[in-house]
Design a protein around this motif. Sequence first.
Motif, mmCIF file in Angstrom:
data_model
loop_
_atom_site.group_PDB
_atom_site.id
_atom_site.type_symbol
_atom_site.label_atom_id
_atom_site.label_comp_id
_atom_site.label_asym_id
_atom_site.label_seq_id
_atom_site.Cartn_x
_atom_site.Cartn_y
_atom_site.Cartn_z
ATOM 1 N N GLY A 120 0.779 -1.234 0.000
ATOM 2 C CA GLY A 120 0.000 0.000 0.000
ATOM 3 C C GLY A 120 0.808 1.279 0.000
ATOM 4 O O GLY A 120 0.231 2.368 0.060
ATOM 5 N N GLN A 121 2.152 1.176 -0.083
ATOM 6 C CA GLN A 121 2.967 2.399 -0.032
ATOM 7 C C GLN A 121 3.824 2.589 -1.268
ATOM 8 O O GLN A 121 4.652 3.472 -1.310
ATOM 9 C CB GLN A 121 3.859 2.386 1.205
ATOM 10 C CG GLN A 121 3.074 2.484 2.491
ATOM 11 C CD GLN A 121 3.954 2.852 3.672
ATOM 12 O OE1 GLN A 121 4.718 3.813 3.603
ATOM 13 N NE2 GLN A 121 3.855 2.087 4.757
ATOM 14 N N GLY A 122 3.682 1.762 -2.257
ATOM 15 C CA GLY A 122 4.481 1.952 -3.450
ATOM 16 C C GLY A 122 5.958 1.743 -3.187
ATOM 17 O O GLY A 122 6.355 1.028 -2.268
ATOM 18 N N LEU A 123 6.778 2.364 -3.994
ATOM 19 C CA LEU A 123 8.228 2.245 -3.891
ATOM 20 C C LEU A 123 8.792 3.536 -3.305
ATOM 21 O O LEU A 123 8.505 4.622 -3.805
ATOM 22 C CB LEU A 123 8.852 2.017 -5.268
ATOM 23 C CG LEU A 123 8.766 0.616 -5.862
ATOM 24 C CD1 LEU A 123 7.355 0.284 -6.288
ATOM 25 C CD2 LEU A 123 9.707 0.490 -7.043
ATOM 26 N N ARG A 124 9.610 3.395 -2.292
ATOM 27 C CA ARG A 124 10.235 4.569 -1.677
ATOM 28 C C ARG A 124 11.753 4.458 -1.811
ATOM 29 O O ARG A 124 12.336 3.420 -1.533
ATOM 30 C CB ARG A 124 9.820 4.673 -0.209
ATOM 31 C CG ARG A 124 8.332 4.989 -0.032
ATOM 32 C CD ARG A 124 7.971 5.161 1.424
ATOM 33 N NE ARG A 124 8.042 3.898 2.156
ATOM 34 C CZ ARG A 124 8.031 3.798 3.480
ATOM 35 N NH1 ARG A 124 7.992 4.892 4.230
ATOM 36 N NH2 ARG A 124 8.058 2.608 4.061
ATOM 37 N N TYR A 182 4.897 1.510 -14.690
ATOM 38 C CA TYR A 182 5.522 0.221 -14.481
ATOM 39 C C TYR A 182 4.463 -0.821 -14.142
ATOM 40 O O TYR A 182 3.469 -0.530 -13.472
ATOM 41 C CB TYR A 182 6.546 0.288 -13.342
ATOM 42 C CG TYR A 182 7.836 0.966 -13.707
ATOM 43 C CD1 TYR A 182 7.961 2.357 -13.688
ATOM 44 C CD2 TYR A 182 8.947 0.213 -14.075
ATOM 45 C CE1 TYR A 182 9.149 2.968 -14.030
ATOM 46 C CE2 TYR A 182 10.147 0.823 -14.413
ATOM 47 C CZ TYR A 182 10.246 2.192 -14.386
ATOM 48 O OH TYR A 182 11.422 2.800 -14.723
ATOM 49 N N PHE A 232 2.201 0.830 -11.358
ATOM 50 C CA PHE A 232 2.688 2.023 -10.669
ATOM 51 C C PHE A 232 2.929 3.142 -11.672
ATOM 52 O O PHE A 232 3.531 2.919 -12.724
ATOM 53 C CB PHE A 232 4.017 1.736 -9.963
ATOM 54 C CG PHE A 232 3.919 0.807 -8.796
ATOM 55 C CD1 PHE A 232 4.191 -0.537 -8.955
ATOM 56 C CD2 PHE A 232 3.573 1.277 -7.545
ATOM 57 C CE1 PHE A 232 4.105 -1.414 -7.878
ATOM 58 C CE2 PHE A 232 3.483 0.420 -6.458
ATOM 59 C CZ PHE A 232 3.747 -0.928 -6.635
ATOM 60 N N PHE A 288 7.170 7.566 -6.979
ATOM 61 C CA PHE A 288 6.156 6.607 -7.396
ATOM 62 C C PHE A 288 4.817 6.850 -6.716
ATOM 63 O O PHE A 288 4.755 7.325 -5.577
ATOM 64 C CB PHE A 288 6.605 5.182 -7.068
ATOM 65 C CG PHE A 288 7.672 4.647 -7.984
ATOM 66 C CD1 PHE A 288 9.007 4.931 -7.768
ATOM 67 C CD2 PHE A 288 7.330 3.863 -9.071
ATOM 68 C CE1 PHE A 288 9.988 4.445 -8.611
ATOM 69 C CE2 PHE A 288 8.298 3.363 -9.924
ATOM 70 C CZ PHE A 288 9.630 3.659 -9.696
ATOM 71 N N GLY A 289 3.761 6.494 -7.417
ATOM 72 C CA GLY A 289 2.451 6.401 -6.801
ATOM 73 C C GLY A 289 2.375 5.132 -5.968
ATOM 74 O O GLY A 289 3.306 4.315 -5.959
ATOM 75 N N THR A 290 1.261 4.950 -5.287
ATOM 76 C CA THR A 290 1.129 3.830 -4.353
ATOM 77 C C THR A 290 0.658 2.537 -5.008
ATOM 78 O O THR A 290 0.549 1.522 -4.341
ATOM 79 C CB THR A 290 0.164 4.195 -3.218
ATOM 80 O OG1 THR A 290 -1.036 4.718 -3.786
ATOM 81 C CG2 THR A 290 0.779 5.239 -2.296
#
Lengths: 114, 114
Positions: free
Chosen positions: A40-44, B36, B89, B104-106
Amino acid sequence: DGGITQSPKYLFRKEGQNVTLSCEQNLNHDAMYWYRQDPGQGLRLIYYSQIVNDFQKGDIAEGYSVSREKKESFPLTVTSAQKNPTAFYLCASSAPGQRQVEQYFGPGTRLTVT
Amino acid sequence: GENVEQHPSTLSVQEGDSAVIKCTYSDSASNYFPWYKQELGKGPQLIIDIRSNVGEKKDQRIAVTLNKTAKHFSLHITETQPEDSAVYFCAASRQSGGNEKLTFGTGTRLTIIP
């Protein structure tokens, strides 16, 4: 075959231990990146390096360290200072200055700390 | 810094129907917008990207549209197939002087119902 390899695929560690995740690329890319992925947080972005012997902190660098001694390698150490280390870690690389800055991702390492 | 919001978080469509995923970004200087696709247990793969000097780009069943004024961009998948099921994403980046950090989005979990 050209690409990015990450090893191992699954990694288990006890709390309080440092652990190093491997990332190797044979694409001759200058830039390399480490991301953390949580549900739920995507890529960080954790750290990135645009050239050998140089790297910059990303958005969530606390508790992590990296090195870039060789162009093809960008290992990530998850230290005991990282409060929530359990996650899926993705390495990527790109070739700035060429046609596009597509980031190529490795298959990821799932780290579980108990 | 850049902030990217993505909606919906989950999407189910009947096979053969179209799917649309939307993203908004906050930094008006962002000029590169990739999408992606991530299959289970794998790293993300670039499926299409768009730069800020164009409003739409198509690649077979996939298209991306960009509205710079409103700061939003969308992914459109037509004639969906079971193999389109994955997490998608969006991302945004300001491409200048070699700084290729992606925000990135979630993510959107797309499920194609046979």
